[in-house]
Write a protein that holds these residues in place. Structure first.
Motif, mmCIF file in Angstrom:
data_model
loop_
_atom_site.group_PDB
_atom_site.id
_atom_site.type_symbol
_atom_site.label_atom_id
_atom_site.label_comp_id
_atom_site.label_asym_id
_atom_site.label_seq_id
_atom_site.Cartn_x
_atom_site.Cartn_y
_atom_site.Cartn_z
ATOM 1 N N PRO A 301 55.290 45.947 42.187
ATOM 2 C CA PRO A 301 54.771 44.638 42.581
ATOM 3 C C PRO A 301 53.260 44.532 42.418
ATOM 4 C CG PRO A 301 55.150 45.972 44.522
ATOM 5 C CD PRO A 301 55.634 46.783 43.351
ATOM 6 N N GLY A 302 52.760 43.288 42.525
ATOM 7 C CA GLY A 302 51.336 43.036 42.406
ATOM 8 C C GLY A 302 50.915 42.855 40.964
ATOM 9 N N VAL A 303 49.603 42.788 40.764
ATOM 10 C CA VAL A 303 49.007 42.733 39.421
ATOM 11 C C VAL A 303 48.191 44.007 39.246
ATOM 12 C CG1 VAL A 303 47.316 41.551 37.963
ATOM 13 C CG2 VAL A 303 48.981 40.219 39.271
ATOM 14 N N VAL A 304 48.586 44.841 38.307
ATOM 15 C CA VAL A 304 47.937 46.142 38.103
ATOM 16 C C VAL A 304 46.702 46.012 37.220
ATOM 17 C CG1 VAL A 304 48.270 48.470 37.181
ATOM 18 C CG2 VAL A 304 50.095 47.375 38.479
ATOM 19 N N VAL A 305 46.766 45.124 36.220
ATOM 20 C CA VAL A 305 45.611 44.856 35.360
ATOM 21 C C VAL A 305 45.517 43.344 35.172
ATOM 22 C CG1 VAL A 305 45.708 47.067 34.156
ATOM 23 C CG2 VAL A 305 46.988 45.147 33.236
ATOM 24 N N GLY A 306 44.308 42.784 35.264
ATOM 25 C CA GLY A 306 44.177 41.344 35.105
ATOM 26 C C GLY A 306 42.942 40.823 35.807
ATOM 27 N N HIS A 307 43.061 39.649 36.453
ATOM 28 C CA HIS A 307 41.911 39.096 37.157
ATOM 29 C C HIS A 307 42.365 38.203 38.297
ATOM 30 C CE1 HIS A 307 42.073 34.836 35.799
ATOM 31 N NE2 HIS A 307 42.476 35.284 34.622
ATOM 32 N N ASN A 308 41.446 37.972 39.237
ATOM 33 C CA ASN A 308 41.625 36.928 40.230
ATOM 34 C C ASN A 308 40.522 35.887 40.016
ATOM 35 O OD1 ASN A 308 39.296 37.936 41.576
ATOM 36 N ND2 ASN A 308 40.534 39.245 42.913
ATOM 37 N N ALA A 309 40.200 35.095 40.995
ATOM 38 C CA ALA A 309 39.202 34.038 40.792
ATOM 39 C C ALA A 309 37.784 34.580 40.688
ATOM 40 C CB ALA A 309 39.276 33.024 41.934
ATOM 41 N N LYS A 310 37.564 35.809 41.175
ATOM 42 C CA LYS A 310 36.199 36.329 41.265
ATOM 43 C C LYS A 310 35.940 37.569 40.415
ATOM 44 C CE LYS A 310 35.509 34.565 45.968
ATOM 45 N NZ LYS A 310 35.196 34.924 47.378
ATOM 46 N N ILE A 311 36.961 38.384 40.176
ATOM 47 C CA ILE A 311 36.749 39.634 39.440
ATOM 48 C C ILE A 311 37.863 39.840 38.419
ATOM 49 C CG2 ILE A 311 35.707 40.608 41.535
ATOM 50 C CD1 ILE A 311 38.154 42.573 41.584
ATOM 51 N N THR A 312 37.586 40.701 37.445
ATOM 52 C CA THR A 312 38.617 41.164 36.503
ATOM 53 C C THR A 312 38.527 42.672 36.412
ATOM 54 O OG1 THR A 312 39.533 40.927 34.272
ATOM 55 C CG2 THR A 312 37.136 40.889 34.464
ATOM 56 N N PHE A 313 39.637 43.308 36.061
ATOM 57 C CA PHE A 313 39.682 44.769 36.104
ATOM 58 C C PHE A 313 40.727 45.307 35.128
ATOM 59 C CE2 PHE A 313 41.960 42.693 39.544
ATOM 60 C CZ PHE A 313 43.257 43.104 39.341
ATOM 61 N N LEU A 434 37.314 49.765 35.072
ATOM 62 C CA LEU A 434 36.255 48.892 34.577
ATOM 63 C C LEU A 434 36.370 47.542 35.264
ATOM 64 C CD1 LEU A 434 33.950 49.216 32.490
ATOM 65 C CD2 LEU A 434 35.312 47.820 30.944
ATOM 66 N N TYR A 435 35.204 46.960 35.566
ATOM 67 C CA TYR A 435 35.125 45.780 36.427
ATOM 68 C C TYR A 435 34.112 44.796 35.856
ATOM 69 C CZ TYR A 435 33.041 43.355 40.566
ATOM 70 O OH TYR A 435 32.524 42.451 41.460
ATOM 71 N N ALA A 436 34.390 43.501 36.034
ATOM 72 C CA ALA A 436 33.394 42.453 35.773
ATOM 73 C C ALA A 436 33.657 41.338 36.771
ATOM 74 C CB ALA A 436 33.494 41.941 34.339
ATOM 75 N N ASP A 437 32.614 40.529 37.064
ATOM 76 C CA ASP A 437 32.830 39.453 38.026
ATOM 77 C C ASP A 437 32.179 38.154 37.568
ATOM 78 O OD1 ASP A 437 30.103 39.432 38.877
ATOM 79 O OD2 ASP A 437 30.498 40.943 40.404
ATOM 80 N N ARG A 438 32.443 37.111 38.308
ATOM 81 C CA ARG A 438 32.012 35.772 37.934
ATOM 82 C C ARG A 438 30.503 35.587 38.048
ATOM 83 N NH1 ARG A 438 33.810 31.791 42.947
ATOM 84 N NH2 ARG A 438 32.753 32.953 44.621
ATOM 85 N N LEU A 439 29.826 36.525 38.743
ATOM 86 C CA LEU A 439 28.372 36.453 38.888
ATOM 87 C C LEU A 439 27.643 37.162 37.752
ATOM 88 C CD1 LEU A 439 28.058 37.058 42.748
ATOM 89 C CD2 LEU A 439 28.157 34.886 41.502
ATOM 90 N N GLY A 440 28.409 37.696 36.791
ATOM 91 C CA GLY A 440 27.807 38.350 35.638
ATOM 92 C C GLY A 440 27.628 39.842 35.780
ATOM 93 N N ASN A 441 28.139 40.440 36.856
ATOM 94 C CA ASN A 441 28.003 41.878 37.089
ATOM 95 C C ASN A 441 29.122 42.651 36.403
ATOM 96 O OD1 ASN A 441 25.790 41.554 39.065
ATOM 97 N ND2 ASN A 441 27.408 40.642 40.338
#
Length: 815
Positions: A301-313, A434-441
């Motif tokens: 269950p869940g999302v193992v790889v993908g994104h939500n509204a604020k981060i992607t991974f 690996l991580y990225a977010d909506r604030l450009g980080n």
């Protein structure tokens, strides 16, 4: 005459009736995806909208209903695959496939995948257990309500699925962790190489991480471990009998200041086995406490790889060394006793009962458990012949953790600190996060338990009869490698070296060679600002730098190669083949004749140089796997680089054969080219310019039942010509046999791209289709897109989902 007409008409009607029945039976398992269904176990109504690509978007009022509905939907789409997954992980394939699956079951039962999963079950938080129970209830609700329209595979094999258990989910997670933790087999191969050619030559064969290739922690310097490797190999020679042994993924991200939209860009493409259906299942989960989209494994269950509204991974295999083989001395007078600190210690013995289809009695498998873990003799293609010595395996995955809470917290995370807190809960496998977010980080962190050893670097089996090589602790989470907003504005993980000389802990030397990471870095630095379209082109890049170097070397020696006797009768064809390599820049495209010449010539060059030294170990050194559940070895990434180094340096100590006869580079390459010409002309005709790499290099998507005719016509799509190599961003395994084995391939089965400027413009694709039902239009509809390097949208907003809606199913609480 009338009688004949009547008989003929009856035959036609009978055939028509048979056809209609078979068509009905073929389509019967297709699930309900429209309308309303009353469901026992739901608290509130759930809406499931499937878009025109077959992706379910699940809208629920709470987490339990959301996970329940995800279990229900995954069972709708992939029940057979879930059944196969749990049987593989629990060692129960023999029950449905018979004796052909026994060795796989014996292997899994011995190493203890289910035992490790049971440890995880005991570590679950109350919330994790509640959500996992809800997921299992969703699966079982679908099974119970559709017992008369089960997938075709159940009918053909003559059995019905048992209720899904939370332990089945955890076992499949452990199975994935096992398949991504392959060091133990490499240790055995390393020891075998030392026994075959001695420590100095074995260390040369081990190769080394290229000095100019990237380290994930970019400010650190590449580890040059030649002396450590040689010391380890000399140590194993000193205590291990010489005659005792007789056989990946990309992600990158750039900060907002490096993108054309000013927002962070993210790319991810894991390289796992190509199967039918695909290992991945895409989904979009929405409730007040969680919204995430991406993919997971059917059964999880869940999302193992993908994104939500604020981060992607996304996650790539770190290849950290989390397994060790210990050689245990057993008592010749009592086979359950083994030596520790000069005394005999009693091992635990358990018996695994394996039921085999077609056999009246179960087969009983003895498993011996030492203080390090199970004794694993008899499971590999290389074995110990030394009396009273047995290998025991220690694996970090045997320790318990809570992967469900890790995934849940990750899906809910809204910042770098929350993401790190989530992945800190992850036990195995060790991954590059690996991580990225909506604030450009952007950020990177190494996850999972990595052991701290008293001594040694885990490259070979070590003595288990004392504490000299014990694991004394795990690398503390706060000291695990991580990077946040690096100065260069980008991060790359491609199974490459994680840390450099500056890092105080040993992580491992079993990483990939870094050529993919180097190519990604080259393309990232080629432009000041990058777009999602640039990232899409990068994911399907087919440039092989070792291929370009090999071709340059061969063409520089062309005159001498053509003078060799091996090519006396093939001058015209050999000259034409060499001319193809002369203008080739290393692009491993499926329609490339030069790529075909390079791939097959390099394969035969490896055989020609190494086989006189390695004998029956050559296949494994050239990349074939040692264990039943893996088709590749660590040396897949290095043997061709060692070959290239030998040829470029004209290293006579390797070009000679063990008896002392010297061979020139030109002789070796002429023999290799001769063998290549024989194969390529048989396969593609007498004109080299008409040869195609994709003519024999294909992606196979084989279903287990499709391995038998005529079921291949139902379950297996046609193999797809594709390009790439071990060194290209769009990766695939190198040639390990010529002709290549049918059905053994891996590649980027999932790709996704995210630009936080507009989440509705995120892109993704997986290799086959969302459905596991051959009668569904979504069974293999992704395959043409995937093979062409194309994508479709990863829909996010409700507005876009509604605009692309294909079906709508409402689940209502019964009563």
């Amino acid at each position: 005459m009338i009688l004949l007409l009547l008989i003929g008409g009856a035959v036609v009607l009978a055939l028509l009736a048979s056809f209609l029945y078979l068509r009905h039976r073929f389509r019967l398992p297709l699930p309900q995806v429209e309308g309303t269904a009353e469901i026992v176990g739901l608290k509130e109504q759930v809406e499931i909208i499937r878009d025109r690509w077959g992706v379910p978007h699940i809208y629920a009022a709470g987490l339990e209903d959301l996970f329940f509905a995800q279990g229900y939907v995954q069972a709708q789409d992939r029940l057979w695959q879930m059944e196969l997954n749990r049987r593989l992980a629990n060692g129960r394939l023999s029950e449905i496939f018979g004796k052909a699956a026994f060795e796989s079951d014996r292997f899994v039962r011995t190493v203890g995948i289910a035992r490790a999963a049971a440890n995880d079950l005991s570590c679950l938080s109350p919330e994790s257990r509640s959500l996992l129970d809800a997921y299992a209830r969703g699966v079982n609700t679908y099974i119970d309500g559709n017992s008369r329209k089960l997938p075709l595979e159940f009918i053909l094999l003559g059995f019905k699925p048992e209720p899904w258990q939370p332990l089945d989910t955890l076992a499949w997670i452990k199975m994935q962790a096992w398949q991504l933790s392959a060091n133990w087999a490499t240790e055995l191969l390393n020891a075998a190489l030392v026994g075959k050619v001695g420590p100095e030559r074995a260390a040369r064969l081990f190769g080394g991480y290229p000095q100019d290739n990237p380290v994930i922690l970019a400010e650190q310097k590449v580890i040059q471990a030649a002396e450590q490797v040689l010391e380890a190999f000399r140590n194993v020679e000193s205590w291990f009998p010489a005659d005792a042994l007789s056989g990946r993924s990309n992600s990158w991200a750039v900060r907002g200041r490096r993108s054309v939209t000013g927002k962070a860009l993210f790319a991810y493409d894991p390289h796992l086995g190509l199967t039918m259906p695909c290992l991945w299942h895409a989904c979009h989960l929405v409730c007040p406490d969680l919204e995430a989209t991406g993919a997971t494994f059917p059964g999880v269950p869940g999302v193992v790889v993908g994104h939500n509204a604020k981060i992607t991974f996304g996650f790539t295999t770190s290849l950290a060394d989390v397994q060790d083989l210990y050689l245990e001395r057993f008592n010749p007078k009592d086979t359950l006793e083994y030596k520790y600190r000069g005394k005999w210690r009693k091992a635990e013995r358990i018996f695994e009962e394996i039921r085999v289809k077609g056999e009246k009695e179960s087969r009983r498998v003895e498993v011996i458990l030492t203080r390090h873990g199970p004794a694993v003799g008899g499971l590999l293609r290389i074995e110990s012949d030394a009396k009273n010595l047995r290998f025991a395996l220690r694996w970090a995955g045997s320790e318990g953790s809570d992967p469900i809470e890790a995934v849940l917290r990750m899906d809910q995370a809204g910042s770098w600190s929350e993401f790190c807190a989530a992945i800190a809960l992850w036990g195995t496998p060790s991954q590059n996060a690996l991580y990225a977010d909506r604030l450009g980080n952007i950020g990177y962190a190494l996850t999972g338990r990595v052991p701290i050893r008293e001594k040694g670097i885990g490259l070979t089996p070590v003595p288990g009869w004392n504490d000299e090589y014990e694991w004394k602790d795990w690398i503390p989470w706060e000291k695990m490698p991580r990077e946040y907003n690096p100065k260069g504005g980008y991060l790359i993980t491609a199974n490459n070296q994680v840390v450099g000389r500056e890092y105080p802990y040993y992580v491992g030397l079993g990483t990939a060679n870094g050529n993919r990471a180097a190519r990604i870095e080259e393309l990232l630095l080629a432009k000041k600002r990058l777009s999602l379209e640039d990232f899409a082109r990068m994911q399907v890049d087919l440039h092989s730098e070792p291929g370009r170097r090999f071709a340059a070397l061969v063409t520089s020696l062309a005159g001498g190669i053509l003078k060799q006797g091996a090519l006396a009768s093939d001058q015209a064809m050999a000259g034409a083949a060499l001319e193809l390599l002369k203008g080739w820049r290393g692009e491993m495209a499926p329609d490339s004749a030069a790529a075909a010449v390079y791939a097959v010539s390099e394969y035969y060059a490896k055989r020609t140089v190494f086989e006189p030294w390695l004998g029956d170990l050559t296949d494994f050194y050239c990349g074939s796997g040692l264990q039943p559940l893996s088709s590749i070895s660590h040396y897949m990434d290095y043997s061709h680089l060692v070959l290239l180094d030998i040829l470029e340096q004209d290293d006579g100590s390797w070009l000679m054969i063990p008896e002392g006869q010297r061979r020139s580079r030109e002789q070796v390459l002429a023999v290799s080219l001769k063998n290549a010409l024989c194969f390529l002309s048989r396969q593609g005709g007498a004109h080299p310019d008409r040869w195609k790499y994709g003519g024999f290099h294909k992606a196979w998507f084989n279903h287990p039942i499709g391995s038998r005719k005529p079921f291949n016509l139902i379950f297996n799509p046609k193999p797809v010509p594709y390009g790439g190599s071990a060194d290209t961003i769009w990766q695939c395994p190198p040639l390990r046999t010529v002709p290549p084995r049918k059905g053994s391939s891996y590649s980027a089965g999932w790709r996704h791209l995210v630009d936080f400027a507009d989440l509705d413009k995120a892109l993704w694709i997986h290799a086959t289709g969302q459905s596991g039902h051959p009668a569904s239009k979504h069974y293999k509809d992704f395959l043409p897109l995937w093979s062409a390097g194309q994508y479709h949208p990863m829909l996010w907003s409700r507005k876009r989902v509604e605009a692309e809606a294909e079906t709508r199913l409402v689940l209502k609480p019964a009563g």
